[in-house]
Design a protein around this motif. Structure first.
Motif, PDB file in Angstrom:
ATOM      1  N   GLY B  25       4.287 -21.089   2.649  1.00 57.30           N
ATOM      2  CA  GLY B  25       4.282 -21.369   1.232  1.00 57.30           C
ATOM      3  C   GLY B  25       4.749 -20.211   0.365  1.00 57.30           C
ATOM      4  N   PHE B  26       5.379 -19.230   0.949  1.00 61.35           N
ATOM      5  CA  PHE B  26       5.789 -18.095   0.142  1.00 61.35           C
ATOM      6  C   PHE B  26       7.301 -18.010  -0.029  1.00 61.35           C
ATOM      7  CE2 PHE B  26       1.544 -16.983   1.124  1.00 61.35           C
ATOM      8  CZ  PHE B  26       1.113 -16.338  -0.011  1.00 61.35           C
ATOM      9  N   THR B 158       0.762 -14.719   7.422  1.00 64.01           N
ATOM     10  CA  THR B 158       2.046 -15.434   7.425  1.00 64.01           C
ATOM     11  C   THR B 158       2.928 -14.937   6.288  1.00 64.01           C
ATOM     12  OG1 THR B 158       0.936 -17.353   8.340  1.00 64.01           O
ATOM     13  CG2 THR B 158       3.110 -17.724   7.415  1.00 64.01           C
ATOM     14  N   ALA B 159       2.297 -14.725   5.130  1.00 64.77           N
ATOM     15  CA  ALA B 159       3.070 -14.198   3.998  1.00 64.77           C
ATOM     16  C   ALA B 159       3.642 -12.824   4.334  1.00 64.77           C
ATOM     17  CB  ALA B 159       2.171 -14.113   2.767  1.00 64.77           C
ATOM     18  N   SER B 189      -1.250  -2.920   0.887  1.00 62.22           N
ATOM     19  CA  SER B 189      -1.085  -3.225  -0.539  1.00 62.22           C
ATOM     20  C   SER B 189      -0.586  -4.651  -0.723  1.00 62.22           C
ATOM     21  CB  SER B 189      -0.092  -2.251  -1.178  1.00 62.22           C
ATOM     22  OG  SER B 189      -0.627  -0.965  -1.124  1.00 62.22           O
ATOM     23  N   PHE B 190       0.349  -5.048   0.123  1.00 65.92           N
ATOM     24  CA  PHE B 190       0.891  -6.413   0.041  1.00 65.92           C
ATOM     25  C   PHE B 190      -0.232  -7.437   0.223  1.00 65.92           C
ATOM     26  CE2 PHE B 190       2.539 -10.293   1.833  1.00 65.92           C
ATOM     27  CZ  PHE B 190       3.722 -10.522   1.151  1.00 65.92           C
ATOM     28  N   ALA B 191      -1.041  -7.218   1.271  1.00 67.52           N
ATOM     29  CA  ALA B 191      -2.113  -8.172   1.572  1.00 67.52           C
ATOM     30  C   ALA B 191      -3.188  -8.163   0.479  1.00 67.52           C
ATOM     31  CB  ALA B 191      -2.735  -7.842   2.925  1.00 67.52           C
ATOM     32  N   THR B 192      -3.474  -6.978  -0.046  1.00 65.77           N
ATOM     33  CA  THR B 192      -4.481  -6.880  -1.112  1.00 65.77           C
ATOM     34  C   THR B 192      -3.976  -7.577  -2.372  1.00 65.77           C
ATOM     35  OG1 THR B 192      -5.072  -4.733  -0.174  1.00 65.77           O
ATOM     36  CG2 THR B 192      -6.027  -5.287  -2.305  1.00 65.77           C
ATOM     37  N   LEU B 199      -2.944 -16.657  -3.641  1.00 65.98           N
ATOM     38  CA  LEU B 199      -2.052 -17.205  -2.621  1.00 65.98           C
ATOM     39  C   LEU B 199      -1.251 -18.342  -3.229  1.00 65.98           C
ATOM     40  CD1 LEU B 199      -4.696 -17.341   0.221  1.00 65.98           C
ATOM     41  CD2 LEU B 199      -2.647 -15.932   0.260  1.00 65.98           C
ATOM     42  N   ASN B 200      -0.360 -18.861  -2.446  1.00 64.78           N
ATOM     43  CA  ASN B 200       0.382 -20.027  -2.886  1.00 64.78           C
ATOM     44  C   ASN B 200      -0.574 -21.199  -3.057  1.00 64.78           C
ATOM     45  OD1 ASN B 200       2.097 -22.527  -2.486  1.00 64.78           O
ATOM     46  ND2 ASN B 200       3.613 -20.913  -2.617  1.00 64.78           N
TER      47      ASN B 200
END
Lengths: 168, 291
Positions: B25-26, B158-159, B189-192, B199-200
């Motif tokens: 979904g990204f 997944t993102a 940082s991306f995950a945070t 999220l989507n």
């Protein structure tokens, strides 16, 4: 191509003999009728109450051939697939929890705080900010390590499920 | 199948721009805040990067780092009895989830804001606000099941796998997990950001549906998931869900989507198991806690 499709269909529709080590039980709230063959119009040979442990012998188009494992009078026959649930078992370590001991030491301080690791850096000089941030990160890492100890023993989970009349 | 048709399908598949593969979904067309950010930043997805695996162990390494950032932001409540109860329930749900083989751990965030977070690797946080909002064990289980499903469905991972960060390739990614450095910091940082900025939407709908499935498997009264969404709607009107409202689709839309989704599931009749008494016994505020 047509031959392949027909072969695949035949494989899919034919019964599947199982060599499955997983355990299963009747999960439907009202239990499950056991039929003589995989057809609703055949004789009902028994009725199994919810939570009856069963072994799956064969699967065929929405019907599962089963045999009970937890009764003296062994019952076998066919039940609807939808009435059967898999007994899930954790593969995780069965070590006893150090839940409470770890928690107490983590929060121990001269004046035990109820809330911890909240940044409070406003008004500090630059190096003060950096050191406060470092301290907060260190404390947060300790809390993550403590979270890693929060494994609950399998028997406690089983009791929790049983007391709540949830599905085993 | 005729050969021209096969060739046509092949061309159709491989001539589609990589961005159109909305894995998790990204991709382009993702409506979440993070999805928009990726689009703006030109972080186009690539089929190659989608193939880079992140093992359970690597995910847990990432999850620990993200969890530390969540804790740093909010603080954790010192409440051993309630925390133990939450971990019992989370373990029971997780054992019946689609990903029972990793550990799941829950802590309470010291904020009255109504929210919950699921970090990669099974680190789950519920806020004091959400604990005070729910009325029985089934509703609490619904919140936990929703968060657990973000982990079972690997939404953040997944993102990440589809982000530009993974263009370092399989070896580069594996090295980043082995030897923490700038790349692992960037991944964290991306995950945070994904966690705090949302999220989507499709991931949230997906988790609502999974939560219903997990409740059903364990035998909780699964309509509790709808009740939680109704509660969120009423709290939203009171202004108690400001952060949640920024990062999640509206509860009304979620209810609508969930009703459609549950029609397609083969669920048991609702069990009616709610357990308000056991819930009341175990959910205490920190002031009342005597541990």
């Amino acid at each position: 191509m047509r031959l392949i499709i027909i072969t695949a269909l035949m494989l899919g529709l034919s019964g599947t003999a199982l060599a499955d080590d997983a355990s299963y039980y009747i999960g439907a709230r009202s239990g499950a009728d056991v039929f003589a063959s995989p057809n609703k119009r055949t004789e009902i040979t028994a009725h199994l109450p919810r939570k009856s442990s069963i072994t799956i012998l064969e699967k065929r188009r929405g019907w599962w051939k089963i045999e009970t494992t937890d009764t003296a009078d062994r019952v076998s026959g066919w039940v609807f697939e939808g009435a059967v649930r898999k007994q899930y078992q954790t593969t995780r370590s069965k070590k006893k929890s150090s839940f409470f001991s770890g928690f107490a030491s983590l929060f121990r301080s001269p004046e035990p705080p109820r809330k911890t690791a909240v940044l409070g850096v406003r008004g500090l000089e630059d190096n003060g900010v950096a050191s406060a941030e470092r301290a907060a990160t260190e404390q947060a890492n300790k809390i993550v390590k403590w979270m890693d100890t929060l494994d609950v023993p399998d028997d406690a989970v089983a009791s929790f499920i049983d007391e709540g009349d949830l599905n085993p | 199948m005729k050969r021209p048709l096969l060739i046509f399908l092949y061309l159709l598949l491989f001539s589609t721009p990589a961005q159109a593969f909305d894995i998790g979904g990204f991709g382009i067309g993702g409506s979440g805040i993070l999805g928009e950010r990726l689009e703006q930043a030109g972080q186009a997805l690539s089929l190659a990067s989608a193939l880079i695996p992140i093992s359970d162990e690597e995910e847990i390494i990432l999850g620990k780092r993200v969890a530390a950032r969540v804790i740093t932001r909010y603080g954790v409540e010192d409440n051993a009895a309630t925390t133990y109860y939450l971990n019992l329930m989370a373990t029971a749900i997780a054992q019946r989830s689609d990903r029972p083989d990793i550990p799941y751990h829950v802590a309470i965030l010291a904020t009255d804001d109504v929210n919950a977070y699921a970090c990669p690797g099974g680190y789950i946080f519920l806020t004091r606000g959400v604990l005070d909002m729910v009325r029985d064990e089934a509703e609490l289980a619904a919140v936990l099941a929703h968060e657990i499903s973000h982990v079972t469905e690997r939404h953040i991972v997944t993102a990440l796998r589809n982000s530009k960060l993974m263009q370092v390739g399989t070896d580069g990614a594996a090295a980043a997990f082995r030897t923490p450095g700038p790349l692992l910091d960037q991944m964290t940082s991306f995950a945070t950001d994904a966690l705090f900025e949302g999220l989507n939407k499709s991931d949230e709908y997906d988790s609502d549906q999974k939560a219903v499935e997990y409740l059903d498997r364990l035998g909780y009264d699964y309509p509790a998931m709808f009740d939680v969404l109704e509660l969120l709607e009423s709290r939203r009107k009171q202004g108690a869900t400001k952060v949640l409202s920024k990062t999640h689709p509206s509860p009304k839309t979620r209810i609508k989507k969930l009703k459609i989704a549950t029609r397609k599931l083969s669920l048991e009749e609702p069990t009616g198991i709610r357990m308000p008494n056991r819930f009341a016994q175990h959910i205490s505020s920190p002031e009342k806690d005597t541990s």
